[in-house]
Write an enzyme that holds these catalytic residues in place. Structure first.
Site, PDB file in Angstrom:
ATOM      1  N   ARG A 290      79.349  49.835  14.123  1.00  9.44           N
ATOM      2  CA  ARG A 290      77.925  50.077  14.303  1.00  9.44           C
ATOM      3  C   ARG A 290      77.454  51.370  13.618  1.00  9.44           C
ATOM      4  NH1 ARG A 290      75.422  48.255  18.783  1.00  9.44           N
ATOM      5  NH2 ARG A 290      77.515  47.903  19.557  1.00  9.44           N
ATOM      6  N   ARG A 326      70.630  40.718  20.016  1.00  8.32           N
ATOM      7  CA  ARG A 326      70.993  41.840  20.900  1.00  8.32           C
ATOM      8  C   ARG A 326      70.038  42.040  22.088  1.00  8.32           C
ATOM      9  NH1 ARG A 326      71.316  46.503  19.734  1.00  8.32           N
ATOM     10  NH2 ARG A 326      73.207  46.976  20.889  1.00  8.32           N
ATOM     11  N   TYR A 330      72.117  41.477  25.393  1.00  8.93           N
ATOM     12  CA  TYR A 330      72.551  42.699  26.093  1.00  8.93           C
ATOM     13  C   TYR A 330      71.385  43.445  26.743  1.00  8.93           C
ATOM     14  CZ  TYR A 330      76.387  42.132  22.656  1.00  8.93           C
ATOM     15  OH  TYR A 330      77.397  41.668  21.862  1.00  8.93           O
ATOM     16  N   CYS A 357      62.415  28.390  21.920  1.00  7.70           N
ATOM     17  CA  CYS A 357      61.876  27.831  23.156  1.00  7.70           C
ATOM     18  C   CYS A 357      62.681  28.272  24.367  1.00  7.70           C
ATOM     19  CB  CYS A 357      61.816  26.316  23.050  1.00  7.70           C
ATOM     20  SG  CYS A 357      60.680  25.850  21.744  1.00  7.70           S
TER      21      CYS A 357
HETATM   22  C1  LIG Z   1      84.208  45.880  17.410  1.00  2.00           C
HETATM   23  C2  LIG Z   1      85.394  46.739  17.185  1.00  2.00           C
HETATM   24  C3  LIG Z   1      85.251  48.046  16.693  1.00  2.00           C
HETATM   25  C4  LIG Z   1      83.925  48.676  16.380  1.00  2.00           C
HETATM   26  O1  LIG Z   1      83.030  48.764  17.408  1.00  2.00           O
HETATM   27  P1  LIG Z   1      81.660  49.512  17.151  1.00  2.00           P
HETATM   28  O2  LIG Z   1      81.049  49.606  18.472  1.00  2.00           O
HETATM   29  O3  LIG Z   1      80.860  48.680  16.206  1.00  2.00           O
HETATM   30  O4  LIG Z   1      81.976  50.834  16.555  1.00  2.00           O
HETATM   31  C5  LIG Z   1      86.392  48.781  16.472  1.00  2.00           C
HETATM   32  N1  LIG Z   1      87.624  48.272  16.713  1.00  2.00           N
HETATM   33  C6  LIG Z   1      87.795  47.016  17.178  1.00  2.00           C
HETATM   34  C7  LIG Z   1      89.161  46.526  17.423  1.00  2.00           C
HETATM   35  C8  LIG Z   1      86.697  46.223  17.426  1.00  2.00           C
HETATM   36  O5  LIG Z   1      86.879  44.975  17.908  1.00  2.00           O
END
Ligand SMILES: *Cc1c(COP(=O)(O)O)cnc(C)c1O
Length: 433
Positions: A290, A326, A330, A357
């Site tokens: 992210r 999202r 969430y 819908c």
């Molecule tokens: C999804 C994931 C990340 C990254 O998560 P972020 O919140 O996007 O930083 C890192 N390592 C593993 C193993 C993941 O599954």
């Protein structure tokens, strides 16, 4: 640079006479040219986010690798940009490995972390030459039947989890991920006895973490476990991987993650414990997903309808939870601005809804925005991570397009799907004439 609506100023978003510009490109021009909904990604911001993470850690510890977590955004161009930057890659499916190899990543730079992995997937991964980070003893045993990799890593559950929503907490008591301490020793012993030569250890505690403390607590736990393995199995580690979860602020009141403080605390702890335990000089790995792409992306969506009920003022746009899930999944907050009215004051409270819908199809709830008219362009900010990659064809709506912008230039990096995309791979059975 001016503030855009509720936006924190950043290097790519700009208000030019009321019109949102993304690294020098008009959002109106992009929407006109490529239609909406449209994901717009900034190459400059991706590069700078990557460099910030890499430099902040590597100036404090000599051996650092940043593994971009591909699931946040797997567009080939995004992968290519990060490959050029020298990033490594965290993959969680054979599809991500396939895309990363296509984008030019060498298998040595890919770490695979899967959970509930099939035998044929393990075979594919072994043949690809990527490093496998095992999530269970069962997976390890099945892998060792297929081949004996040079290097194996183990995903550990450090007993600490954190995240912006319970669905994204990926360690701790309720979590399906990782191997608990009492089984970790057995995992490494099994691998060593099978002839594995090099080892790594990994954790990933969750996503969207804005404070430093969960990382330091988990790092300490991970290093204690690494030490126990070192003492009981007699192996060292090529790398110790602290996972991802570096958060990005979405809400106006949220503070940015203090990356300097995080790197300072974590590298200090790491250096001290690695030395105290005599673990050698393992590479320190982090896996942001992210953090690298989130604020590099904007979702542009056009206003179809403004509808006033006795209770609410709805703005119906052409992106729903099929495009950005999202908020519905969430309850996430995304900053929203009216891309063609940045210089107008907030006047009304609007709820931005999509065409799906379902009443849960809300992109943004009760936002104070300038008076909106049909045909206006809404920009949903911080949409670069888990946006396109989680989009779907639900309600039989083709997926949208993606463009990349860089210093006033732009290019289409993924075509919009068409109605024909909806037919792809479908067949009538022989008895339906
Ligand atoms: C999804 C994931 C990340 C990254 O998560 P972020 O919140 O996007 O930083 C890192 N390592 C593993 C193993 C993941 O599954």
């Amino acid at each position: 640079m001016q503030r855009v609506g509720m936006l924190r100023p950043n290097e790519i978003l700009e208000d030019r006479e009321g019109v949102l510009h993304i690294d020098g490109v008009s959002a109106l021009e992009l929407a006109e040219r490529f239609d909406t909904p449209l994901y717009v990604m900034s190459e400059r911001r991706i590069r700078n986010n990557y460099r910030r993470v890499y430099e902040t850690f590597s100036k404090r510890y000599r051996k650092v690798k940043v593994y971009y977590s591909a699931k946040a955004n797997t567009n080939l161009s995004i992968l290519k940009i990060l490959e050029e930057e020298g990033s490594c890659l965290d993959a969680v499916s054979p599809g991500e490995v396939f895309l990363a190899l296509k984008a030019g990543f060498k298998p040595e730079r890919i770490l695979y972390t899967g959970t509930s992995v099939r035998d044929d997937e393990l075979r594919f991964l072994s043949e690809s030459g990527v490093t496998i980070n095992v999530d269970s003893l069962s997976q390890l045993r099945r892998l060792l039947k297929i081949s004996t990799p040079e290097t194996i890593s183990v995903r550990v559950n450090p007993e600490v989890g954190a995240g912006h929503h319970e669905h994204v907490v990926t360690a701790g008591r309720e979590s399906k991920f990782g191997i608990w301490e009492e089984k970790v020793v057995e995992a490494y012993r099994t691998a060593l006895e099978a002839g594995v030569k090099h080892f790594g250890i990994q954790m990933h505690i969750g996503s969207g973490i804005l404070s430093v403390e969960p990382f330091t607590v988990a790092t300490e736990n991970l290093l204690k476990i690494a030490n126990r393995v070192h003492e009981e199995v007699g192996i060292g580690f090529e790398f110790i991987d602290l996972g991802g979860g570096l958060g990005v602020p979405y809400k106006p009141e949220e503070e940015e993650l203090n990356l300097d403080l995080l790197a300072e605390k974590v590298t200090a702890l790491y250096r001290e414990m690695v030395e105290q335990y005599g673990l050698g000089k393992p590479t320190l790995c982090v896996e942001p997903g992210r953090y690298i792409v989130c604020d590099a992306g904007v979702l542009l969506t056009r206003v179809n309808t403004v509808k006033v009920t006795p209770f609410k003022r709805f703005v119906g746009v052409d992106a729903g939870f099929n495009t950005l899930i999202r908020p519905a999944m969430y309850g996430s907050y995304h900053p929203v601005v009216v891309a063609n009215r940045l210089n107008e004051p907030g006047e009304e409270t609007y709820t931005i809804v999509g065409p799906i819908c379902e009443s849960g199809d809300i992109l943004a709830k009760d936002r104070m925005l300038p008076r909106i008219q049909e045909g206006d362009l809404i920009a949903v900010l911080n949409a670069g991570a888990y946006g396109y990659s989680m989009s779907s064809q639900y309600n039989s709506r083709p997926r949208c397009a993606e463009v990349l912008v860089m210093d006033g230039e732009y290019a289409l990096i993924r075509e919009r799907e068409t109605l024909h995309s909806l037919l792809e791979g479908q067949h009538y059975p022989p008895w339906l004439k």
